[in-house]
Scaffold this motif. Structure first.
Motif, short mmCIF file in Angstrom:
data_model
loop_
_atom_site.label_atom_id
_atom_site.label_comp_id
_atom_site.label_asym_id
_atom_site.label_seq_id
_atom_site.Cartn_x
_atom_site.Cartn_y
_atom_site.Cartn_z
N THR B 48 0.84 -1.20 0.00
CA THR B 48 0.00 0.00 0.00
C THR B 48 0.87 1.25 0.00
O THR B 48 0.66 2.17 -0.80
CB THR B 48 -0.91 0.04 1.25
OG1 THR B 48 -1.58 -1.21 1.38
CG2 THR B 48 -1.91 1.16 1.19
N GLU B 49 1.85 1.26 0.90
CA GLU B 49 2.64 2.49 1.09
C GLU B 49 3.52 2.79 -0.12
O GLU B 49 3.60 3.93 -0.57
CB GLU B 49 3.48 2.36 2.37
CG GLU B 49 2.61 2.30 3.62
CD GLU B 49 3.34 1.71 4.83
OE1 GLU B 49 4.18 2.41 5.40
OE2 GLU B 49 3.06 0.55 5.19
N ARG B 76 -8.89 -1.56 -4.67
CA ARG B 76 -9.77 -0.97 -3.65
C ARG B 76 -9.01 -0.60 -2.38
O ARG B 76 -9.51 0.13 -1.55
CB ARG B 76 -10.94 -1.90 -3.36
CG ARG B 76 -11.81 -2.10 -4.60
CD ARG B 76 -13.07 -2.85 -4.30
NE ARG B 76 -13.93 -2.08 -3.41
CZ ARG B 76 -15.19 -2.38 -3.15
NH1 ARG B 76 -15.73 -3.42 -3.72
NH2 ARG B 76 -15.90 -1.65 -2.33
N ASP B 77 -7.82 -1.17 -2.22
CA ASP B 77 -6.96 -0.82 -1.10
C ASP B 77 -6.25 0.51 -1.36
O ASP B 77 -6.09 1.34 -0.47
CB ASP B 77 -5.91 -1.94 -0.93
CG ASP B 77 -5.05 -1.78 0.31
OD1 ASP B 77 -5.50 -2.20 1.39
OD2 ASP B 77 -3.93 -1.24 0.19
N LEU B 78 -5.85 0.69 -2.62
CA LEU B 78 -5.02 1.84 -2.99
C LEU B 78 -5.82 3.10 -3.30
O LEU B 78 -5.40 4.21 -2.94
CB LEU B 78 -4.17 1.44 -4.21
CG LEU B 78 -3.08 2.40 -4.66
CD1 LEU B 78 -2.08 2.65 -3.54
CD2 LEU B 78 -2.36 1.82 -5.88
N PRO B 80 -8.65 4.61 -2.18
CA PRO B 80 -8.98 5.55 -1.11
C PRO B 80 -7.75 6.19 -0.46
O PRO B 80 -7.78 7.34 -0.02
CB PRO B 80 -9.74 4.69 -0.09
CG PRO B 80 -9.43 3.27 -0.42
CD PRO B 80 -9.11 3.24 -1.88
N ARG B 81 -6.65 5.43 -0.44
CA ARG B 81 -5.41 5.93 0.16
C ARG B 81 -4.89 7.14 -0.65
O ARG B 81 -4.55 8.18 -0.09
CB ARG B 81 -4.39 4.79 0.16
CG ARG B 81 -3.13 5.07 0.90
CD ARG B 81 -3.21 4.56 2.33
NE ARG B 81 -2.25 5.26 3.16
CZ ARG B 81 -2.00 4.96 4.42
NH1 ARG B 81 -2.64 3.97 5.02
NH2 ARG B 81 -1.13 5.64 5.12
N ALA B 83 -6.62 8.89 -2.80
CA ALA B 83 -7.63 9.95 -2.81
C ALA B 83 -7.48 10.85 -1.59
O ALA B 83 -7.52 12.08 -1.70
CB ALA B 83 -9.03 9.35 -2.86
N ALA B 84 -7.31 10.22 -0.42
CA ALA B 84 -7.16 11.02 0.80
C ALA B 84 -5.89 11.85 0.74
O ALA B 84 -5.84 12.99 1.21
CB ALA B 84 -7.16 10.11 2.03
N ARG B 85 -4.84 11.28 0.13
CA ARG B 85 -3.58 12.02 0.01
C ARG B 85 -3.74 13.25 -0.88
O ARG B 85 -3.18 14.30 -0.63
CB ARG B 85 -2.51 11.09 -0.55
CG ARG B 85 -1.11 11.65 -0.44
CD ARG B 85 -0.06 10.60 -0.68
NE ARG B 85 -0.09 9.54 0.32
CZ ARG B 85 0.77 8.52 0.37
NH1 ARG B 85 1.73 8.43 -0.54
NH2 ARG B 85 0.68 7.61 1.31
N GLY B 87 -6.69 14.67 -1.46
CA GLY B 87 -7.82 15.48 -1.00
C GLY B 87 -9.02 15.46 -1.94
O GLY B 87 -9.76 16.42 -2.03
N VAL B 90 -13.80 9.60 -4.15
CA VAL B 90 -13.77 8.35 -4.92
C VAL B 90 -15.19 7.82 -5.05
O VAL B 90 -15.96 7.86 -4.09
CB VAL B 90 -12.97 7.24 -4.19
CG1 VAL B 90 -12.91 5.98 -5.05
CG2 VAL B 90 -11.58 7.69 -3.81
#
Lengths: 257, 298
Positions: B48-49, B76-78, B80-81, B83-85, B87, B90
């Motif tokens: 993920t990271e 689906r793991d990546l 939202p990650r 997207a939040a980064r 701003g 999704v």
């Protein structure tokens, strides 16, 4: 070991959904704790029972969501936070911002979610909270072991499984199979009534309504699918004849062979 | 030119079907969005990271109007990650996409398919994860040059230490084109062999009703329905499944549905295109034989 469990209050899975405007008609609709959140809560309670600490249940939702918090307290959560607001008009990132801000106000080693809220079926808020807090995430978890300063987690992927080691704090989203959630005991239900629910507004968390509601992903319409009337029905008392008929359908209509 | 960036997944160096589906819809949208379709992939074990960092760098370079992911476990793991980064919002698990008045409009099944929400994604990039099997693969359009993203050498907080691969011949219901599902009508766990035999013969995945998963007859990975997977294969064969509302919600968007049940009043027949009233213990083996014969004849 302290955990925060983020829960959502959703329409019962057996309910028929009716549409009102751009949302769900809540008249007469029964609401429940989202089923995947139950696995998240159970896991947090088991960790607390083994290692001590608090289990804080947290929700962002309207007045009725307090009922979901009470249910979680009755099962064994020790604290509850209710951020009041119409979360149905906030997008996943809006909800994540609210939850992340609230999570920061309590001590925690693990943050739990269900793998998705049943109904909205987004599966977005957990990983978004992880990103906002700068934590690692493990999604769709079927097994969790807490070690010294780290966790070992089993994650379900397409017909396979990954085993992941992570530092804490971390965000975990729970899948069915993680555990067998308990029912609330009568004693638990009575004790839960005495636990105060810490109720706050979005503004109390230092957030602007304009950044949370009606932003980024905006509902245009909500519609019901057309009723299916059912297709052809055949008699299967002669299995070979039925099998031939099915095969004909598979080849000629479904074109799948 | 800002266009559409598609995060793709590779298996043995080739694009997975779900990625080809996402690329196909991207190509369709490109005419109205404008700009190019850029396909990117990280050809290394998923993290993920690391993947978020790699993709973030590419998004900042390309500045796409739209960013699409296949709706797989890792997509689906990546999504939202990232997207939040960035701003932005999704839309998950979408089954229709359109570019309307300069914005991405997505339709997504909600309440496990009991309703459909149409949403507008206002941020840039507008992000969506594409539901497997919802967008047809357009040959040619789905085979562009894939840009391999460099994996940043960052220390990650979470590390994959082991991957348990599926048994040979096991297909995930999430991506399967054909699913053969069994319910309580199977009577006991051992009788899942009737379902497995047909699934293997036809090249499909094994599905299950909630009742049989809760009874411990089969693993939850196979569960179709509101607390399992919502699926939309080309062909769904339900045997011995009565059709609880949660199950119907999870499979009624399948393109072709065959139901086999001894109860002519079973709710599953309401959504079936072909309903067979009869004994699954006789019909399934006969069908498995017919399928084997048909495949052998090719």
């Amino acid at each position: 070991m302290n955990s925060v469990v983020c829960i959502s209050h959703v329409p019962d899975t057996e309910a028929r959904i009716k549409v009102a405007g751009k949302g769900v008609d809540e008249t007469g609709l029964k609401f429940i704790v989202s089923p995947y959140d139950e696995y998240a809560l159970e896991e947090a309670i088991r960790i607390k029972d083994a290692k001590g600490g608090d289990v804080t249940v947290l929700t962002f939702g309207p007045d009725r969501a307090a009922q979901a918090l009470r249910e979680c307290l009755a099962r064994g959560a020790t604290k509850a936070i209710h951020i009041k607001g119409d979360a149905s008009t906030a997008d996943a990132l809006g909800i994540a911002k609210v939850l992340a801000a609230a999570i920061k106000t309590v001590p925690h080693d693990l943050v739990f979610f269900g793998k998705q809220g049943v109904g909205t079926d987004n599966g977005l808020v957990g990983p978004m909270v992880a990103e906002l807090l700068g934590y690692p995430q493990v999604n769709v978890v079927t097994k969790l072991e807490v070690g010294e300063g780290k966790i070992t987690v089993h994650r379900e992927i397409e017909a396979a499984e990954e085993i992941i080691e992570s530092s804490m704090p971390a965000v975990i989203t729970a899948q069915k199979g993680l555990n067998e959630p308990r029912y609330a005991s009568l004693k638990g239900i009575m004790a839960a009534k005495k636990v105060p629910i810490d109720t706050k507004s979005v503004a109390d968390l230092g957030l602007q309504d304009a950044d949370i509601f009606h932003q980024r992903v905006v509902m245009v319409s909500l519609e019901l699918p057309p009723e299916k009337s059912g297709g052809r029905k055949i008699d299967g008392s002669d299995p070979v004849a039925a099998a031939k008929e099915i095969l004909k359908y598979i080849r000629e209509e479904a074109k799948a062979l | 030119m800002p266009g559409i960036l598609v995060y793709c997944e590779l298996k043995d160096g080739k694009l997975k079907k779900t990625s080809r589906e996402a690329l196909s819809i991207a190509r369709k949208l490109a005419g109205s969005v404008g700009g190019d379709v850029v396909a990117v992939a990280v050809d290394a074990a998923y993290s993920t990271e690391k993947n978020a960092a790699a993709l973030e760098a590419k998004v900042k370079e390309v500045q796409p109007a739209v960013l699409l992911f296949p709706g797989t476990s890792n997509g689906r793991d990546l999504a939202p990650r990232i997207a939040a980064r960035l701003g932005v919002g999704v839309a998950s698990d979408v089954d229709r996409l359109a570019w309307t008045d300069g914005k991405l409009r997505a339709r997504r099944p909600v309440y496990s398919g009991k309703a459909f929400a149409t949403v507008e994604i206002t941020g840039t990039p507008a992000i969506a994860t594409c539901r497997p099997n919802a967008f047809p693969v357009e040959e040619g359009a789905a085979d562009p040059r894939v840009v391999n993203l460099p994996v940043p050498a960052i220390e990650t907080k979470a590390k994959t230490i082991e991957t348990k691969t599926p048994e040979a011949g096991e297909i995930s219901i999430a991506e399967a084109d054909i699913i053969v599902s069994g319910g309580r009508g199977l009577k006991e766990a051992a009788n899942y062999s009737y379902i497995r035999d047909l699934a293997h013969a036809i090249g499909g995945a094994v599905g299950a009703s909630r009742a049989t998963v809760d009874a411990g007859w089969i693993d939850h990975q196979h569960q179709v329905g509101q607390t399992g997977r919502v699926v939309s294969p080309s062909l769904y064969i339900a045997a011995g499944i009565s059709g609880a509302i949660q199950h119907l919600a999870g499979m009624s968007s399948s393109k072709h549905i065959i139901a086999i049940n001894k109860d002519p009043e079973a709710a599953i027949f309401r959504v079936a295109d072909l309903g067979v009233v009869g004994d699954l213990f006789q019909i399934l083996p006969a069908l498995t034989e017919e399928v084997k014969k048909a495949k052998g004849a090719h």
